[in-house]
Design a protein around this motif. Structure first.
Motif, PDB file in Angstrom:
ATOM      1  N   LEU A   1      26.208 -46.614  75.247  1.00  0.00           N
ATOM      2  CA  LEU A   1      27.106 -47.759  75.064  1.00  0.00           C
ATOM      3  C   LEU A   1      27.264 -48.135  73.596  1.00  0.00           C
ATOM      4  CD1 LEU A   1      25.974 -49.923  78.117  1.00  0.00           C
ATOM      5  CD2 LEU A   1      27.976 -48.426  77.935  1.00  0.00           C
ATOM      6  N   ALA A   2      26.175 -48.088  72.847  1.00  0.00           N
ATOM      7  CA  ALA A   2      26.267 -48.412  71.417  1.00  0.00           C
ATOM      8  C   ALA A   2      27.083 -47.368  70.667  1.00  0.00           C
ATOM      9  CB  ALA A   2      24.868 -48.529  70.818  1.00  0.00           C
TER      10      ALA A   2
ATOM     11  N   TYR B   1      29.499 -40.329  65.405  1.00  0.00           N
ATOM     12  CA  TYR B   1      29.421 -41.715  65.861  1.00  0.00           C
ATOM     13  C   TYR B   1      28.212 -42.052  66.733  1.00  0.00           C
ATOM     14  CZ  TYR B   1      34.242 -41.302  64.334  1.00  0.00           C
ATOM     15  OH  TYR B   1      35.357 -41.055  63.585  1.00  0.00           O
ATOM     16  N   SER B   2      27.444 -41.069  67.186  1.00  0.00           N
ATOM     17  CA  SER B   2      26.302 -41.400  68.038  1.00  0.00           C
ATOM     18  C   SER B   2      25.242 -42.150  67.239  1.00  0.00           C
ATOM     19  CB  SER B   2      25.713 -40.139  68.671  1.00  0.00           C
ATOM     20  OG  SER B   2      25.191 -39.270  67.684  1.00  0.00           O
ATOM     21  N   VAL B   3      24.582 -43.089  67.914  1.00  0.00           N
ATOM     22  CA  VAL B   3      23.532 -43.888  67.278  1.00  0.00           C
ATOM     23  C   VAL B   3      22.290 -43.904  68.170  1.00  0.00           C
ATOM     24  CG1 VAL B   3      25.114 -45.364  65.982  1.00  0.00           C
ATOM     25  CG2 VAL B   3      24.436 -46.030  68.285  1.00  0.00           C
ATOM     26  N   ASP B   4      21.151 -44.030  67.529  1.00  0.00           N
ATOM     27  CA  ASP B   4      19.874 -44.108  68.244  1.00  0.00           C
ATOM     28  C   ASP B   4      19.569 -45.578  68.503  1.00  0.00           C
ATOM     29  OD1 ASP B   4      17.308 -43.774  69.258  1.00  0.00           O
ATOM     30  OD2 ASP B   4      16.404 -43.502  67.284  1.00  0.00           O
ATOM     31  N   TYR B   5      20.272 -46.174  69.450  1.00  0.00           N
ATOM     32  CA  TYR B   5      20.141 -47.615  69.679  1.00  0.00           C
ATOM     33  C   TYR B   5      18.821 -47.986  70.336  1.00  0.00           C
ATOM     34  CZ  TYR B   5      21.887 -52.371  70.435  1.00  0.00           C
ATOM     35  OH  TYR B   5      22.066 -53.736  70.394  1.00  0.00           O
ATOM     36  N   ASP B   6      18.252 -47.069  71.125  1.00  0.00           N
ATOM     37  CA  ASP B   6      16.974 -47.391  71.773  1.00  0.00           C
ATOM     38  C   ASP B   6      15.773 -47.112  70.876  1.00  0.00           C
ATOM     39  OD1 ASP B   6      16.601 -44.624  71.876  1.00  0.00           O
ATOM     40  OD2 ASP B   6      16.936 -44.473  74.040  1.00  0.00           O
TER      41      ASP B   6
ATOM     42  N   THR C   1      23.739 -56.179  85.125  1.00  0.00           N
ATOM     43  CA  THR C   1      22.476 -55.455  84.912  1.00  0.00           C
ATOM     44  C   THR C   1      22.181 -55.280  83.434  1.00  0.00           C
ATOM     45  OG1 THR C   1      22.749 -54.277  87.002  1.00  0.00           O
ATOM     46  CG2 THR C   1      21.260 -53.289  85.375  1.00  0.00           C
ATOM     47  N   HIS C   2      23.208 -54.974  82.651  1.00  0.00           N
ATOM     48  CA  HIS C   2      23.024 -54.661  81.228  1.00  0.00           C
ATOM     49  C   HIS C   2      23.556 -55.774  80.325  1.00  0.00           C
ATOM     50  CE1 HIS C   2      21.776 -50.602  82.298  1.00  0.00           C
ATOM     51  NE2 HIS C   2      22.838 -50.496  83.068  1.00  0.00           N
ATOM     52  N   ALA C   3      23.531 -57.000  80.834  1.00  0.00           N
ATOM     53  CA  ALA C   3      24.126 -58.116  80.077  1.00  0.00           C
ATOM     54  C   ALA C   3      23.492 -58.287  78.704  1.00  0.00           C
ATOM     55  CB  ALA C   3      24.001 -59.406  80.888  1.00  0.00           C
ATOM     56  N   ASP C   4      22.182 -58.259  78.619  1.00  0.00           N
ATOM     57  CA  ASP C   4      21.519 -58.452  77.326  1.00  0.00           C
ATOM     58  C   ASP C   4      21.827 -57.305  76.366  1.00  0.00           C
ATOM     59  OD1 ASP C   4      20.442 -60.804  78.263  1.00  0.00           O
ATOM     60  OD2 ASP C   4      18.476 -59.956  78.708  1.00  0.00           O
ATOM     61  N   LEU C   5      21.765 -56.088  76.881  1.00  0.00           N
ATOM     62  CA  LEU C   5      22.080 -54.919  76.062  1.00  0.00           C
ATOM     63  C   LEU C   5      23.506 -55.004  75.540  1.00  0.00           C
ATOM     64  CD1 LEU C   5      21.662 -51.982  75.029  1.00  0.00           C
ATOM     65  CD2 LEU C   5      22.340 -51.210  77.314  1.00  0.00           C
ATOM     66  N   LEU C   6      24.448 -55.283  76.406  1.00  0.00           N
ATOM     67  CA  LEU C   6      25.856 -55.338  76.016  1.00  0.00           C
ATOM     68  C   LEU C   6      26.118 -56.473  75.029  1.00  0.00           C
ATOM     69  CD1 LEU C   6      27.300 -54.597  79.542  1.00  0.00           C
ATOM     70  CD2 LEU C   6      27.740 -53.201  77.502  1.00  0.00           C
ATOM     71  N   ALA C   7      25.418 -57.593  75.201  1.00  0.00           N
ATOM     72  CA  ALA C   7      25.583 -58.710  74.257  1.00  0.00           C
ATOM     73  C   ALA C   7      25.093 -58.323  72.871  1.00  0.00           C
ATOM     74  CB  ALA C   7      24.834 -59.938  74.766  1.00  0.00           C
ATOM     75  N   GLY C   8      23.984 -57.594  72.812  1.00  0.00           N
ATOM     76  CA  GLY C   8      23.471 -57.149  71.524  1.00  0.00           C
ATOM     77  C   GLY C   8      24.401 -56.160  70.856  1.00  0.00           C
ATOM     78  N   ILE C   9      24.965 -55.269  71.643  1.00  0.00           N
ATOM     79  CA  ILE C   9      25.919 -54.294  71.098  1.00  0.00           C
ATOM     80  C   ILE C   9      27.170 -55.004  70.592  1.00  0.00           C
ATOM     81  CG2 ILE C   9      27.456 -52.385  71.737  1.00  0.00           C
ATOM     82  CD1 ILE C   9      25.194 -51.398  73.614  1.00  0.00           C
ATOM     83  N   GLU C  10      27.639 -56.011  71.339  1.00  0.00           N
ATOM     84  CA  GLU C  10      28.817 -56.749  70.878  1.00  0.00           C
ATOM     85  C   GLU C  10      28.532 -57.468  69.562  1.00  0.00           C
ATOM     86  OE1 GLU C  10      32.269 -59.802  72.470  1.00  0.00           O
ATOM     87  OE2 GLU C  10      30.342 -59.754  73.503  1.00  0.00           O
ATOM     88  N   ARG C  11      27.348 -58.026  69.424  1.00  0.00           N
ATOM     89  CA  ARG C  11      27.009 -58.692  68.158  1.00  0.00           C
ATOM     90  C   ARG C  11      27.036 -57.701  66.997  1.00  0.00           C
ATOM     91  NH1 ARG C  11      23.338 -61.455  71.550  1.00  0.00           N
ATOM     92  NH2 ARG C  11      21.633 -60.012  71.022  1.00  0.00           N
TER      93      ARG C  11
ATOM     94  N   GLN D   1      33.827 -55.793  73.051  1.00  0.00           N
ATOM     95  CA  GLN D   1      33.541 -56.593  74.233  1.00  0.00           C
ATOM     96  C   GLN D   1      32.867 -55.737  75.317  1.00  0.00           C
ATOM     97  OE1 GLN D   1      36.303 -56.544  72.353  1.00  0.00           O
ATOM     98  NE2 GLN D   1      37.617 -58.331  72.730  1.00  0.00           N
ATOM     99  N   PRO D   2      31.895 -56.332  76.029  1.00  0.00           N
ATOM    100  CA  PRO D   2      31.176 -55.597  77.065  1.00  0.00           C
ATOM    101  C   PRO D   2      32.068 -54.968  78.118  1.00  0.00           C
ATOM    102  CG  PRO D   2      29.999 -57.610  76.556  1.00  0.00           C
ATOM    103  CD  PRO D   2      31.301 -57.676  75.805  1.00  0.00           C
ATOM    104  N   GLU D   3      33.103 -55.691  78.555  1.00  0.00           N
ATOM    105  CA  GLU D   3      33.948 -55.161  79.632  1.00  0.00           C
ATOM    106  C   GLU D   3      34.712 -53.907  79.209  1.00  0.00           C
ATOM    107  OE1 GLU D   3      36.424 -58.477  77.628  1.00  0.00           O
ATOM    108  OE2 GLU D   3      34.314 -58.091  78.147  1.00  0.00           O
TER     109      GLU D   3
END
Length: 269
Positions: free
Chosen positions: A219-220, A199-204, A102-112, A117-119
């Motif tokens: 997640l970020a 450590y919190s970030v405003d990722y959205d 469901t969150h593949a794109d979001l998790l990929a961006g966070i990993e970059r 790693q998303p898992e």
């Protein structure tokens, strides 16, 4: 940078005045007087009077929080197989694999951005709150005030309470929004208030760091905490791997660290 500078100044100010610090207590009798004194200390440390009054005014001592605090001894003193069996469950793995999709794109961006790693993020998310479903229902400010007044770990929780007031002051959350676990952990991956600040970030990108309702922020921010403690992109997170020691920054329990690594690996199966 403002909130970090403010927090550092506030904590120094609070620590610099031990002679005026309110005394702790082990029952409800002294709590109202302690709370009044702490409210003054918080204002002196830089919390706006209106913020302190709205967050702390009328709080009552929580016997339930103290009961839970006293009852946690031994919770993690079990063998790993027993510990993992209760946390790395079939249902949690099924739901976690769905979250990865469901969150593949979001998790990929966070990993970059953060190298985590998303898992790993999904494993932490699942173990902490079943992907946001079980975040706790206790008022964070009341819990932290009770524990800050209690003599067992007063200094630690006084800093957490001041951190929670700072979260309110910078506009991330209102006192009513801060509902979480009995020891004051906040949000879908159960951040301590001090870690929320650091450590919190405003990722959205909506102008607030929301670890309760915003999955991107949750997640970020979790990834940011791990990166800030030395997480290396692409390194192994299993026991013996380069990233495994970093999991201690998330939870000091060896069982918990191993369970995160185990669950993360199983999410890829």
């Amino acid at each position: 940078m403002f909130h970090r500078t403010f927090l550092a100044a506030a904590l120094l100010a609070l620590a610099a005045a031990p002679a005026t610090a309110a005394s702790c207590g082990n029952d409800a009798a002294g709590f109202p007087a302690w709370l009044d004194a702490f409210q003054g200390e918080a204002v002196a440390a830089g919390i706006a009077p209106g913020v302190a009054a709205s967050a702390l005014g009328g709080l009552s001592y929580s016997k339930e929080v103290i009961r839970l605090d006293r009852g946690q001894k031994g919770t993690f003193k079990v063998d790993f197989a027993t510990f993992a069996a209760k946390r790395v469950t079939k249902g949690r793995l099924v739901a976690g694999k769905k979250m990865l999709r469901t969150h593949a794109d979001l998790l990929a961006g966070i990993e970059r951005r953060y190298g985590v790693q998303p898992e790993v993020l999904v494993a932490i998310w699942g173990m902490e709150t079943d992907y946001g479903a079980v975040r706790g229902k206790m008022p964070v400010i009341r819990s932290l005030a009770t524990l800050a007044y209690d003599c067992r770990r007063s200094d630690f929780f006084r800093n957490e309470l001041l951190s929670a007031l700072t979260i309110i002051q910078r506009g991330d959350k209102s006192p009513a929004d801060l509902v979480g676990a009995w020891a004051g952990e906040i949000g879908q991956t159960q951040f301590l208030a001090s870690n929320y600040l650091k450590y919190s970030v405003d990722y959205d990108g909506n102008g607030r760091r929301d670890l309760i309702r915003s999955v991107p922020d949750v997640l970020a921010s979790t990834a940011n905490l791990l990166k800030s403690h030395g997480w290396s992109a692409g390194a192994d997170y299993a026991p013996g791997g380069g990233n495994f020691p970093v999991l201690a920054a998330w939870n000091k329990s060896d069982n918990y660290q191993r369970a995160i690594a185990l669950m993360a690996g199983k999410l890829l199966e």
